[in-house]
Scaffold this motif. Structure first.
Motif, PDB file in Angstrom:
ATOM      1  N   ASN A   1      10.260  12.938   0.548  1.00 38.13           N
ATOM      2  CA  ASN A   1       8.996  12.220   0.330  1.00 38.13           C
ATOM      3  C   ASN A   1       9.191  10.751  -0.047  1.00 38.13           C
ATOM      4  OD1 ASN A   1       9.931  12.564  -2.291  1.00 38.13           O
ATOM      5  ND2 ASN A   1       7.992  13.345  -3.086  1.00 38.13           N
ATOM      6  N   TRP A   2      10.427  10.266  -0.065  1.00 39.28           N
ATOM      7  CA  TRP A   2      10.627   8.834  -0.279  1.00 39.28           C
ATOM      8  C   TRP A   2      10.053   8.082   0.917  1.00 39.28           C
ATOM      9  CZ3 TRP A   2      16.037   7.102  -2.444  1.00 39.28           C
ATOM     10  CH2 TRP A   2      16.225   7.640  -3.718  1.00 39.28           C
ATOM     11  N   THR A   3       9.445   6.935   0.645  1.00 39.61           N
ATOM     12  CA  THR A   3       8.862   6.090   1.686  1.00 39.61           C
ATOM     13  C   THR A   3       9.267   4.640   1.425  1.00 39.61           C
ATOM     14  OG1 THR A   3       6.846   5.620   0.440  1.00 39.61           O
ATOM     15  CG2 THR A   3       6.831   7.612   1.826  1.00 39.61           C
ATOM     16  N   ALA A   4       8.982   3.786   2.379  1.00 36.07           N
ATOM     17  CA  ALA A   4       9.227   2.358   2.170  1.00 36.07           C
ATOM     18  C   ALA A   4       8.406   1.842   0.999  1.00 36.07           C
ATOM     19  CB  ALA A   4       8.907   1.580   3.441  1.00 36.07           C
ATOM     20  N   ALA A   5       7.220   2.402   0.807  1.00 35.50           N
ATOM     21  CA  ALA A   5       6.343   1.944  -0.275  1.00 35.50           C
ATOM     22  C   ALA A   5       6.922   2.243  -1.657  1.00 35.50           C
ATOM     23  CB  ALA A   5       4.957   2.573  -0.134  1.00 35.50           C
TER      24      ALA A   5
ATOM     25  N   ARG B   1      13.936  -7.768   0.794  1.00 35.30           N
ATOM     26  CA  ARG B   1      14.563  -7.073  -0.324  1.00 35.30           C
ATOM     27  C   ARG B   1      13.473  -6.691  -1.328  1.00 35.30           C
ATOM     28  NH1 ARG B   1      20.164 -10.194  -1.656  1.00 35.30           N
ATOM     29  NH2 ARG B   1      20.111  -8.782  -3.443  1.00 35.30           N
ATOM     30  N   GLY B   2      13.398  -5.416  -1.669  1.00 39.18           N
ATOM     31  CA  GLY B   2      12.360  -4.941  -2.578  1.00 39.18           C
ATOM     32  C   GLY B   2      11.009  -4.765  -1.916  1.00 39.18           C
ATOM     33  N   GLY B   3      10.936  -4.974  -0.597  1.00 41.19           N
ATOM     34  CA  GLY B   3       9.670  -4.870   0.131  1.00 41.19           C
ATOM     35  C   GLY B   3       9.127  -3.448   0.134  1.00 41.19           C
ATOM     36  N   THR B   4       7.816  -3.340   0.265  1.00 37.68           N
ATOM     37  CA  THR B   4       7.159  -2.026   0.232  1.00 37.68           C
ATOM     38  C   THR B   4       6.401  -1.719   1.514  1.00 37.68           C
ATOM     39  OG1 THR B   4       5.245  -3.021  -0.866  1.00 37.68           O
ATOM     40  CG2 THR B   4       6.938  -2.049  -2.285  1.00 37.68           C
ATOM     41  N   THR B   5       6.671  -2.469   2.579  1.00 35.27           N
ATOM     42  CA  THR B   5       6.014  -2.206   3.858  1.00 35.27           C
ATOM     43  C   THR B   5       7.025  -1.609   4.828  1.00 35.27           C
ATOM     44  OG1 THR B   5       6.501  -4.415   4.698  1.00 35.27           O
ATOM     45  CG2 THR B   5       4.400  -4.110   3.538  1.00 35.27           C
ATOM     46  N   GLY B   6       6.541  -1.156   5.962  1.00 32.75           N
ATOM     47  CA  GLY B   6       7.417  -0.607   6.985  1.00 32.75           C
ATOM     48  C   GLY B   6       7.715   0.858   6.758  1.00 32.75           C
ATOM     49  N   VAL B   7       8.918   1.282   7.206  1.00 35.35           N
ATOM     50  CA  VAL B   7       9.321   2.688   7.179  1.00 35.35           C
ATOM     51  C   VAL B   7      10.707   2.799   6.561  1.00 35.35           C
ATOM     52  CG1 VAL B   7       9.945   4.674   8.631  1.00 35.35           C
ATOM     53  CG2 VAL B   7       7.944   3.275   9.208  1.00 35.35           C
ATOM     54  N   LEU B   8      10.860   3.769   5.672  1.00 37.82           N
ATOM     55  CA  LEU B   8      12.186   4.150   5.176  1.00 37.82           C
ATOM     56  C   LEU B   8      12.689   5.233   6.116  1.00 37.82           C
ATOM     57  CD1 LEU B   8      14.507   4.227   3.086  1.00 37.82           C
ATOM     58  CD2 LEU B   8      13.147   5.918   1.831  1.00 37.82           C
ATOM     59  N   VAL B   9      13.675   4.906   6.924  1.00 39.06           N
ATOM     60  CA  VAL B   9      14.182   5.831   7.938  1.00 39.06           C
ATOM     61  C   VAL B   9      15.126   6.848   7.316  1.00 39.06           C
ATOM     62  CG1 VAL B   9      15.500   6.015  10.086  1.00 39.06           C
ATOM     63  CG2 VAL B   9      13.942   4.073   9.727  1.00 39.06           C
TER      64      VAL B   9
END
Length: 195
Positions: A91-95, A160-168
């Motif tokens: 459940n980890w995400t880019a956000a 760096r530290g961004g919360t947008t996009g996708v954590l692959v």
């Protein structure tokens, strides 16, 4: 089955949750295919170490939406380092990645790049994997004492530290990496589909 039929079948299995999460990766039992990934890393030209990863739910959905759906491919992929104690979770995400994982964002106690290092893979051509092993990211460590890194990740945002996009993908190393100022850290990632 031709390639297009296999793609549709895997997408349907994924959508129907007809797969198993195993230590080796995502297993599609109807097709005997395993999707898995690994990180490789080394410091100052030493021995390579290898760590299995977790492809997040967000990453799996983004891959399906891009490859089988109508979403546009991201303009790039980027590597991130973290120093938190938590093990990556589906459940980890880019956000929530930067806060949950403890992403290293400092330019004075971290590394000297203003952005996350680019992940630049070679095309898969005739093999069943894609990686950046021929052009791993070279990261110069900056620290006044020591820097501890507990894991790495692949994201679609360079901030760096961004919360947008996708954590692959993310992986926590079996043993933390400890760096001194000026160390050169090399990091690569491979994702493969095997039967």
């Amino acid at each position: 089955m031709n390639q297009a039929q296999i793609k549709r079948a895997l997408a349907k299995d994924f959508s129907d949750e007809n797969f198993d999460m195993t230590e080796d990766g995502i297993y599609f039992p109807n097709h005997g295919i395993v999707a898995s990934g690994i990180y490789i890393d080394r410091t100052n030209g030493g021995e390579w170490e290898q760590t299995s990863n977790l492809v997040t739910k967000e990453g799996r959905i983004a891959a399906l939406d891009t490859y089988f759906g109508t979403k546009v491919k991201p303009s790039g992929l980027y590597l991130a380092l973290f120093n938190g104690a938590a093990a990556p979770a589906a459940n980890w995400t880019a956000a929530n990645f930067a806060a949950t994982a403890g992403e290293i964002v400092s330019l004075t106690e971290g590394f000297n790049s203003a952005t996350r290092p680019a992940y630049t893979p070679a095309d898969a051509t005739d093999q069943e994997y894609i990686d950046n092993f021929s052009s791993v990211a070279r990261i110069t460590i900056v620290t006044s004492n020591e820097l501890t890194v507990t894991g790495a990740a692949v994201l679609t945002s360079s901030a760096r530290g961004g919360t947008t996009g996708v954590l692959v993908s993310a992986a926590k190393f079996a043993a933390a990496r400890t760096f001194q100022n000026g160390d050169i850290y090399e990091l690569g990632y491979r994702i493969s589909f095997t039967s």
